[in-house]
Design an enzyme around this catalytic site. Structure first.
Site, PDB file in Angstrom:
ATOM      1  N   ASN A   1      -4.405   6.345  -1.721  1.00 52.55           N
ATOM      2  CA  ASN A   1      -3.868   6.643  -0.392  1.00 52.55           C
ATOM      3  C   ASN A   1      -3.171   7.996  -0.352  1.00 52.55           C
ATOM      4  O   ASN A   1      -3.203   8.693   0.665  1.00 52.55           O
ATOM      5  CB  ASN A   1      -2.901   5.543   0.063  1.00 52.55           C
TER       6      ASN A   1
ATOM      7  N   GLU B   1      -5.778  -0.773  -7.903  1.00 57.70           N
ATOM      8  CA  GLU B   1      -4.750   0.037  -8.566  1.00 57.70           C
ATOM      9  C   GLU B   1      -3.697  -0.886  -9.178  1.00 57.70           C
ATOM     10  O   GLU B   1      -3.146  -1.747  -8.491  1.00 57.70           O
ATOM     11  CB  GLU B   1      -4.076   0.976  -7.561  1.00 57.70           C
TER      12      GLU B   1
ATOM     13  N   HIS C   1      -2.866  -3.308  -6.129  1.00 58.90           N
ATOM     14  CA  HIS C   1      -3.255  -2.824  -4.806  1.00 58.90           C
ATOM     15  C   HIS C   1      -4.768  -2.875  -4.634  1.00 58.90           C
ATOM     16  O   HIS C   1      -5.500  -2.105  -5.244  1.00 58.90           O
ATOM     17  CB  HIS C   1      -2.746  -1.390  -4.598  1.00 58.90           C
TER      18      HIS C   1
ATOM     19  N   SER D   1       0.812  -1.214   0.000  1.00 60.74           N
ATOM     20  CA  SER D   1       0.000   0.000   0.000  1.00 60.74           C
ATOM     21  C   SER D   1       0.842   1.258   0.000  1.00 60.74           C
ATOM     22  O   SER D   1       0.305   2.351  -0.126  1.00 60.74           O
ATOM     23  CB  SER D   1      -0.919   0.019   1.231  1.00 60.74           C
TER      24      SER D   1
END
Length: 678
Positions: free
Chosen positions: A493, A455, A443, A422
């Site tokens: 993120n 992702e 991800h 991540s």
């Protein structure tokens, strides 16, 4: 068929049976799926006009497409109608054509096999009867609410009168699709049978009529009565309000109100009210943004095509993410082996998988087959057989690189290796690989079964074919892929971190968590940021936050210091206390007033980072950025995404707000590079 002489339809096929029954088959030209574009509708109108003068014994309407009956209206055309200001004309045209079907002086039967959505369901509702196939692919629905409108070609008028208001609103307010059997249970279809017997059943209805149960007819009449229309709207509105605010999503409220006012009118008068209401919604910002999101979703689905060459998936790491990824892949038909150090670490993942399979697979035989596709693999033998290996161990660079060296020694030559990291940069992770071209980030987001986005994380040495295959694989497991650069935090993120950090800073200043969460919910976020931090876990938030703070040259907020036993929801206490899986948010004092700029602090921290990501090429364009943030964070869909929201409020106005926040709170709100290019 002399009445059709001179007509040469491009999309409809005519077949007159010896018994005088006419079969009208839709085969929209040059497409694999039937949708109701204006050309299809106008041809149908011409055919119906001829039938009205010389009616057949009965009319059967069906599709010859393998994909299904009718997928709905052509949404691209409606976007064009919106731009031209002719939405009401298009709605009225569809209503009038379907009303021609309803007024034909002969029985009419729709045969529904495969998908039947939106305008397809509305066309079927205009018929005298409906026959559905018992095939598992048959799904019947009215999903227009997901586009910020509601059924506008007569569906909202006819469905309550056919099946009763409660069942009709359950379909229209949720957009949920029904199987043939479920549709039969509420009276939406009159029979369910094998695909090759559908015509026979339709002929039976034409010759002998349709006899609906007294209970269905009584329910339909009573639930549409004047008294019911005074009582039920209040109940429905309260149910909707628990999930969607009127200011954000006006369609459900407009649907309920229009039915309350016009549910007792003659059909044509009710259609007019429906048309005005839906046209107004279609030209509003919510419908435009939700329609845009529909096209963004279609774009993501098209990435990579269909061929991926993957049949066996090997997952290393049976923690929450790794175990749930493995279970999801098995659910979607892949052979999966799940590896961890000992069986005691794998068993909890298998137990969670069992819960998932029980929820998603109702047929016991199919559930057994699904369960069999997921195998524990302590020894890691599956790695040598796998076409795709997913690494999902803890976030430690040395541990990951050591694992990669072991895996590369046994992998098949064409197998792909991906990491679910991540936060660690992909160039760093893959620095020691022998075959970096077949390495990427994949991800997922937690919970895997609910979050639609994945992702695909790029790095300098990755092959374009690797990205294509991974995009195709994502689609095969019903996930939406977004290719992103391998910088820290990737896309979702990275954009979410400043938003959550600002929430934590506000919390540290003494602003109550409930007030912070309310500001985000008022904007349209699905969950407040304080509750989100607790849900993710303060340990996870601190880990990612530390990496992102270092990336931005900032310090981590003190409130993100992790105390053992107080990591959030999983421990029963974090920033909130948690009881039975729900956050206990202390009530605000009656005289409490949140700071006027609280919502701006949260939202503009996110918007500023979104502009920076776009400028730095984390994604290819603004559409992919908006799609990634919406599907990865739940960012207020009715606003269309961060970049679209900036356009809506105006770049200069947004910059002015950002600079005002900079003056009050400091450099973290300094406009980042990229604003001038918007």
């Amino acid at each position: 068929m002399n009445q059709f002489s001179g007509l040469s339809p491009q999309h409809w096929q005519l077949e007159e049976r010896k018994d005088g029954i006419l079969i009208l088959s839709l085969e929209r030209k040059d497409t694999s799926v039937n949708t109701l574009c204006q050309a299809v509708l106008n041809e149908l109108d011409g055919l119906l006009e001829r039938m009205a003068f010389a009616p057949p014994k009965g009319l059967i309407i069906r599709s010859t497409k393998k994909a299904g009956f009718i997928a709905g209206a052509d949404i691209a055309e409606f976007a064009e109608f919106d731009a031209k200001g002719t939405v009401l004309d298009a709605i009225s045209n569809g209503q009038n054509i379907f009303q021609r079907i309803a007024e034909l002086p002969c029985p009419t039967v729709a045969l529904i096999h495969g998908h039947c959505m939106g305008g397809g369901t509305e066309l079927s509702l205009a018929c005298s009867a409906r026959v559905a196939s018992d095939d598992a692919s048959t799904r019947i629905g009215l999903p227009e609410v997901k586009l910020g409108i509601y059924p506008g070609w007569g569906g909202s008028v006819r469905l309550p009168r056919l099946v009763g208001a409660p069942a009709a609103f359950d379909m229209m307010l949720t957009g949920r699709a029904l199987s043939g059997k479920a549709a039969r249970a509420i009276g939406l279809v009159d029979a369910v049978t094998a695909p090759d017997l559908m015509v026979n059943k339709a002929v039976e209805f034409i010759e002998h009529g349709v006899h609906r149960p007294f209970k269905q007819k009584a329910t339909a009449w009573l639930s549409n009565s004047w008294l019911a229309r005074q009582i039920l709207p209040g109940v429905l509105t309260k149910q909707v309000a628990r999930k969607a605010r009127k200011a954000h999503y006006p369609a459900p409220y407009s649907l309920i109100d229009t039915w309350r006012r016009s549910g007792g009118m003659p059909v044509r008068a009710a259609l007019k009210q429906e048309g005005y209401s839906v046209a107004k919604l279609a030209q509003g910002p919510t419908a435009r943004n939700l329609t845009r999101i529909f096209f963004l979703m279609e774009r993501l689905k098209s990435l990579g095509g269909k061929e991926h060459g993957i049949s066996h998936v090997h997952v290393v790491g049976a923690g929450v993410m790794g175990g749930d990824i493995a279970a999801w892949c098995a659910l979607r038909g892949f052979e999966v082996t799940l590896q961890d150090r000992e069986m005691q670490y794998i068993q909890p993942a298998l137990d969670r998988a069992e819960t998932l399979f029980a929820k998603k697979v109702k047929d016991e035989t199919k559930r057994t087959a699904t369960r069999a596709r997921l195998q524990a693999d302590v020894a890691g033998d599956g790695a040598a057989k796998a076409d795709l290996i997913i690494e999902a161990i803890f976030e430690n660079l040395d541990a990951k690189q050591t694992l990669y060296a072991t895996l590369e020694a046994t992998m098949k030559p064409d197998a792909l290796l991906v990491s679910n990291t991540s936060s660690i940069a992909l160039d760093t992770l893959g620095a020691k690989l022998s075959h970096p071209a077949r390495f990427a980030g994949l991800h997922y987001f937690n919970p895997v079964a609910m979050m639609p986005l994945v992702e695909i994380v790029r790095h300098a040495g990755m092959a374009a074919e690797t990205e294509r295959r991974l995009a195709a694989f994502c689609r095969s497991i019903d996930k939406l892929p977004v290719p992103v650069a391998g910088t820290p935090g990737f896309l979702v993120n990275r954009i979410l971190a400043p938003y959550m950090q600002e929430a934590i800073l506000a919390f540290s200043e003494g602003i109550p968590g409930r007030a912070i969460d309310k500001a985000a919910l008022d904007f349209g976020m699905p969950m407040g940021p304080i509750e989100l931090v607790d849900t993710v876990g303060l340990d996870v938030a601190a880990s990612v936050g530390k990496i992102m703070a270092e990336f931005h040259g900032q310090t981590l907020p003190d409130a993100l210091q992790v105390t053992p036993g107080k990591r959030g929801k999983k421990d029963g206490e974090g920033l909130y206390k948690w009881v039975d899986g729900k956050a206990v948010k202390p009530e605000l004092p009656k005289d409490y007033k949140a700071p006027d700029d609280l919502q701006d602090r949260l939202v503009f921290a996110l918007l500023n980072e979104a502009v920076s990501c776009l400028h730095q090429g984390v994604v290819a364009d603004a559409e992919l950025l908006d799609a990634g943030v919406i599907f990865g964070t739940g960012f207020a869909p009715f606003r269309g995404g961060p970049i679209e929201h900036i356009k809506a409020i105006g770049r200069d106005a947004a910059l002015a707000t950002l600079k005002s926040l900079e003056g009050k709170y400091g450099a973290r709100f300094t406009p980042k590079a990229g604003w001038d290019a918007l």
